[in-house]
Write a protein that holds these residues in place. Structure first.
Motif, PDB file in Angstrom:
ATOM      1  N   ARG A  53       0.869  -1.178   0.000  1.00 40.37           N
ATOM      2  CA  ARG A  53       0.000   0.000   0.000  1.00 40.37           C
ATOM      3  C   ARG A  53       0.905   1.227   0.000  1.00 40.37           C
ATOM      4  O   ARG A  53       2.109   1.140   0.103  1.00 40.37           O
ATOM      5  N   ALA A  55       0.775   5.096  -2.256  1.00 36.80           N
ATOM      6  CA  ALA A  55       0.573   5.370  -3.681  1.00 36.80           C
ATOM      7  C   ALA A  55       1.760   4.966  -4.575  1.00 36.80           C
ATOM      8  O   ALA A  55       1.576   4.241  -5.564  1.00 36.80           O
ATOM      9  N   ARG A  87      -7.285  -0.495  -6.672  1.00 38.08           N
ATOM     10  CA  ARG A  87      -7.648   0.562  -5.703  1.00 38.08           C
ATOM     11  C   ARG A  87      -7.871   1.853  -6.494  1.00 38.08           C
ATOM     12  O   ARG A  87      -7.159   2.108  -7.463  1.00 38.08           O
ATOM     13  N   GLN A 191      -1.670   2.447  10.017  1.00 31.44           N
ATOM     14  CA  GLN A 191      -0.401   2.559   9.271  1.00 31.44           C
ATOM     15  C   GLN A 191       0.632   3.355  10.063  1.00 31.44           C
ATOM     16  O   GLN A 191       1.837   3.133   9.919  1.00 31.44           O
ATOM     17  N   ASP A 232      -1.883  10.765  -2.183  1.00 35.20           N
ATOM     18  CA  ASP A 232      -2.316   9.735  -3.128  1.00 35.20           C
ATOM     19  C   ASP A 232      -2.610  10.310  -4.499  1.00 35.20           C
ATOM     20  O   ASP A 232      -2.542   9.616  -5.513  1.00 35.20           O
ATOM     21  N   ASN A 242      -5.255  12.438   0.433  1.00 35.09           N
ATOM     22  CA  ASN A 242      -4.342  11.610   1.229  1.00 35.09           C
ATOM     23  C   ASN A 242      -5.156  10.909   2.308  1.00 35.09           C
ATOM     24  O   ASN A 242      -6.374  11.124   2.423  1.00 35.09           O
ATOM     25  N   LYS A 243      -4.497  10.091   3.082  1.00 41.40           N
ATOM     26  CA  LYS A 243      -5.150   9.262   4.103  1.00 41.40           C
ATOM     27  C   LYS A 243      -6.153  10.058   4.934  1.00 41.40           C
ATOM     28  O   LYS A 243      -5.865  11.192   5.322  1.00 41.40           O
TER      29      LYS A 243
HETATM   30  O1  MRU Z   1      -4.496   3.234   2.323  1.00 38.22           O
HETATM   31  P1  MRU Z   1      -3.019   3.424   2.151  1.00 38.22           P
HETATM   32  O2  MRU Z   1      -2.219   2.885   3.286  1.00 38.22           O
HETATM   33  O3  MRU Z   1      -2.541   2.954   0.814  1.00 38.22           O
HETATM   34  O4  MRU Z   1      -2.841   5.015   2.175  1.00 38.22           O
HETATM   35  C1  MRU Z   1      -1.560   5.541   2.022  1.00 38.22           C
HETATM   36  C2  MRU Z   1      -1.508   7.024   2.135  1.00 38.22           C
HETATM   37  O5  MRU Z   1      -2.504   7.705   2.287  1.00 38.22           O
HETATM   38  C3  MRU Z   1      -0.166   7.661   1.960  1.00 38.22           C
HETATM   39  O6  MRU Z   1      -0.072   8.832   2.726  1.00 38.22           O
HETATM   40  C4  MRU Z   1       0.056   8.011   0.483  1.00 38.22           C
HETATM   41  O7  MRU Z   1      -0.239   6.923  -0.340  1.00 38.22           O
HETATM   42  C5  MRU Z   1       1.449   8.443   0.231  1.00 38.22           C
HETATM   43  S1  MRU Z   1       2.613   7.122   0.425  1.00 38.22           S
HETATM   44  C6  MRU Z   1       4.124   7.752   0.013  1.00 38.22           C
END
Ligand code: MRU
Length: 348
Positions: A53, A55, A87, A191, A232, A242-243
Motif C-alpha cells: 500500500r 501510492a 484501488r 499505518q 495519493d 491523502n489518508k
Molecule cells: O491506504 P493506504 O495505506 O494505501 O494510504 C496511504 C496514504 O494515504 C499515503 O499517505 C500516500 O499513499 C502516500 S505514500 C508515500
C-alpha cells in the motif's frame, strides 16, 4: 546535496526475475513475512488486500504486475484492466499502467517481456532517487530543530524506498533539523502505529505514536513546527487527496500556526483531474471500523462510514515538495509549470 543514506535501511518490494516479493504490510510489525506474486492477478490481489500500500508502491507493484503478465503470456490488456481496478484513489497506479502500456505498444513481441521488466525496474529506481531528492529538499524547508507530526505511512514501505513525507523526516532527522517525530496512529489500519513506528525504530529515529484525536493537543503544546504528509493524488489546482484525517490536520495546523507540507513524487500529480472534488475516494468495508482484530467492538446494529482518504484544499498547504523542488502555496499555475517538466519550475 546528497542525502544521508544511513537512515535508508528498509526495502519492502524485491524483484526476483520471475516473481515480485512483497513484505506483507498487514502483518507488520508482529511478523516480517513476504508474499510472492508470480502473475498479474496475484499482484492485483496484493494491492487490493493491502499487502502492499502507499501510492508510489502501488504504482511500482502494478508495473511489475504488467511485466509478469508479459512473462507469463497473459493478455496485457486484461492484466492492465485488472490491476487498474485494484484501488481507486492513488493516481500512481494509473500513471504506472499507462507508462507500461506505452512501452508494451512500442516493443516487438520478442523483446516485450524483457523491456517491460526493465521499465518496471527503472520506475522502481527512479522512485527511490526521487525520494532522496525530495526528502532533502523538503527537509531544507524546516528551520529547526523542531518536532514534526506525520500521518499514515509514507516511508520505504509505501514507496520504492526512503519515502516521501517520511523521506523528508529521515533527511531532516539526519541533519538535525527535526528533533522529535510524532505519528498519528491512523485508524483503522494503523499505518502510523504499526508501520511508521516500525520504520522509525529500524532507523533508530525517536518517534512517538499519538491517537489521531491528540493532534490538536500536540499542536497547542508547541512541540511541533510542521505537519509533513504524503499524497495519493494531487489535482491540477493543488488540492491533495491523502489518508483520511489529513484534511483535519491541515485545518488544525492553520489554526495553531503550524506549517503544513505535502511531499510526493511528480508521478502523484494528476493534471487531468481539475480539483479535489473530482478525485475518486475509496470507501472500504464497514467492518474495518466496527471490529478490532476480528472482534466486533460496536453494537450488532451499528453501521459505519469508512472513506479512507480525504481532500485537503490547496489553500491549506504551505509547501508541496517533489523531486523537482519546492512549491510554496501551490496553486494551478505553479503545478502547470511543474508539469511542463521543468527542473526550473521549482523554488518560488
Ligand atoms: O491506504 P493506504 O495505506 O494505501 O494510504 C496511504 C496514504 O494515504 C499515503 O499517505 C500516500 O499513499 C502516500 S505514500 C508515500
Amino acid at each position: 546535496m546528497s542525502p544521508d543514506v544511513s537512515v535508508d535501511s528498509v526495502r519492502a518490494m524485491v524483484w526476483h526475475g520471475d516473481r515480485l516479493a512483497l513484505l506483507d504490510q498487514r502483518r507488520l510489525p508482529l511478523e516480517e513475512a513476504w508474499v510472492d506474486c508470480a502473475d498479474a492477478p496475484a499482484v492485483a490481489a496484493a494491492i487490493r488486500d493491502m499487502v502492499v500500500r502507499g501510492a508510489p508502491a502501488i504504482g511500482i507493484a502494478a508495473a511489475y504486475g504488467v511485466a509478469l503478465a508479459a512473462r507469463t503470456g497473459t493478455d496485457l490488456g486484461s492484466a492492465v484492466a485488472t490491476l487498474g481496478q485494484a484501488r481507486p484513489t492513488a493516481i500512481n497506479l494509473h500513471w504506472a499502467l499507462e507508462r507500461m502500456s506505452r512501452v508494451a505498444a512500442a516493443a516487438g513481441p520478442d523483446e516485450r517481456a524483457a523491456r517491460l521488466v526493465r521499465e518496471a525496474e527503472t520506475m522502481h529506481a527512479e522512485d527511490l532517487a526521487a525520494n532522496h531528492t525530495l526528502g532533502v529538499a523538503g527537509a531544507a524547508e524546516i528551520d529547526g530543530p523542531t518536532g514534526v507530526l506525520t500521518h499514515c505511512n509514507t516511508g520505504a514501505l509505501a514507496t520504492g524506498g526512503f519515502g516521501t513525507a517520511l523521506g523528508v523526516i529521515r533527511a531532516g532527522w539526519a541533519d538535525g533539523r527535526i528533533d522529535a517525530v510524532f505519528m498519528g496512529e491512523t485508524r483503522p489500519w494503523l499505518q502510523g502505529a504499526r508501520l511508521t513506528a516500525w520504520e522509525l525504530a529500524r532507523e533508530g529515529i525517536d518517534g512517538r505514536v499519538i491517537v489521531d484525536g491528540a493532534a490538536a493537543a500536540l499542536m497547542a503544546s508547541g512541540r511541533i513546527g510542521w505537519v509533513v504528509v504524503g499524497a495519493d493524488r494531487v489535482a491540477a489546482n493543488g488540492d491533495v487527496a491523502n489518508k483520511i484525517g489529513t484534511c483535519g490536520l491541515a485545518v488544525l495546523a492553520r489554526h495553531y500556526g503550524v506549517r503544513f507540507m505535502v511531499a510526493a513524487p511528480a508521478s502523484t500529480i494528476d493534471p487531468a483531474t481539475a480539483d479535489g472534488g473530482s478525485i475518486p475516494i475509496e470507501t472500504r468495508p464497514e467492518d474495518e471500523v466496527l471490529a478490532w482484530a476480528g472482534q466486533r467492538v460496536a453494537p450488532p446494529d451499528a453501521r459505519a462510514w469508512n472513506p479512507v482518504f480525504d481532500v485537503t484544499p490547496a489553500a491549506l498547504i504551505d509547501v508541496l515538495v517533489t523531486e523537482y523542488g519546492v512549491l510554496h502555496n501551490p496553486d494551478a499555475a505553479a503545478l502547470a509549470r511543474l508539469q511542463e517538466g521543468a527542473a526550473d519550475a521549482v523554488v518560488q
